[in-house]
Design an enzyme around this catalytic site. Sequence first.
Site, short mmCIF file in Angstrom:
data_model
loop_
_atom_site.label_atom_id
_atom_site.label_comp_id
_atom_site.label_asym_id
_atom_site.label_seq_id
_atom_site.Cartn_x
_atom_site.Cartn_y
_atom_site.Cartn_z
CG HIS A 81 -1.00 1.52 -3.42
ND1 HIS A 81 -2.01 1.25 -2.82
CD2 HIS A 81 -0.51 0.39 -3.87
CE1 HIS A 81 -2.51 0.35 -3.30
NE2 HIS A 81 -1.62 -0.43 -3.98
CG ASP A 106 -2.15 0.76 1.03
OD1 ASP A 106 -2.08 1.83 0.56
OD2 ASP A 106 -3.34 0.17 1.32
#
Length: 388
Positions: free
Chosen positions: A238, A215
């Site tokens: 991310h 993430d």
Amino acid sequence: MDQHLLKAACICFIFSFFMSCNAASYNVVRYGARPDGRTDSSQAFERAWRAACASTSSTMVYIPRGVFMTKPVVFSGPCRSRILFQIDGTIVAPPNYQDMGNSGFWILFTKVSRLTIHGGTIDARGSKFWACRRTGSRCPPGVRSLSILWSSNVVVSGLKSLYSELIHVTVSDCNNIVFEHLNIIAPSRSPNTDGLIIQSSSGVTIRNSLFRTGDDCIAVGPGSKNIWMEKIACGPGHGISIGSLGNSLNEAGVQNVTVTNAVFTKTQNGVRIKSWARDSKSYATNVEFRNIVMKAVDNPIIIDQTYCPGDRCPRQTSGVEVSNVRYSNIKGTSTTVEAVKFECSVSNPCRGIQMRNIRLTTPNRATTSTCENVHGRASGQLVPKSCL
Ligand SMILES: *[C@@H]1O[C@H](CO)[C@@H](O)[C@H](O)[C@H]1NC(C)=O
């Protein structure tokens, strides 16, 4: 002098700049911890901490070499003096994730000041928990690996965090926290294993650190100010995100955030500002992204104010004001043609966006930039051509 004492003395010497060196050392083994990888050492850790915390001169909690298994542990202050938390060994989670409980925390420091956490590996062994979540069956809520709450003047240096169930490191309601030489590792497909999340805190520095996650590498949430990130390697993951902001109406904003000398490798985003498409008094202002290299990044530069998973914001626009954001000297490759994307709020256009010396390319097609509801100016060399 035995090896531990010698080591303690050396570390003490290194930290003597701010510690007095007649310090006692509280070795967790003396409090019943077992370096066998199986015995639950959480209570021993807490006993050693309480003893150190009560000490009137600066002290050390010492976790020697070996593998220590612990269920959730809480190290709470206030303590009477400075503490060095020296980890030479590895701390692992219990083999069964059901034993992590419902608190949401695994290793928690709360209400401490003047703390240095140095060295060590923490391994939450999250893979079975991720597998449970993937099957969609009923799973426990999961835990964050290391949390620092309501604390000030904390340094975390040389820590390696592996395979967290959820977020690796959380900082909330803190002041003056430094992270350096962190090594944060989880597979790219592990859900919600963000590297480091900051919220409601001021004066947080992250430098010389590596993040490989499933993430966000780093996320800066509501109520954060004076945040400095330097020499960061991110990817997979991310990217570095400001937000999500504006989830609620009366939310604190974010100000004075700098990211410099960062490299993003195969990440979903590079530098992102993200807000919910909902009414809110939140904001992001005085943000600087500079000296950044993108290597095969999907969305190298992005402001997204339309975030609303599950379509829970029909016909709403973001109330979050994004202003004074500077992008300079950002080079490298994008995997998508749209290398620069500003999707700002219809009701609160982005203001004061500055771009200078950007060069983002794809191997075969010319890159583009898109601007919606954004005001600003561009200078220097710009690839893709500016839409400001
Ligand atoms: C912005 O944050 C940096 C890093 O924490 C700090 O050194 C600087 O003084 C802050 N600037 C302002 C104007 O507060």
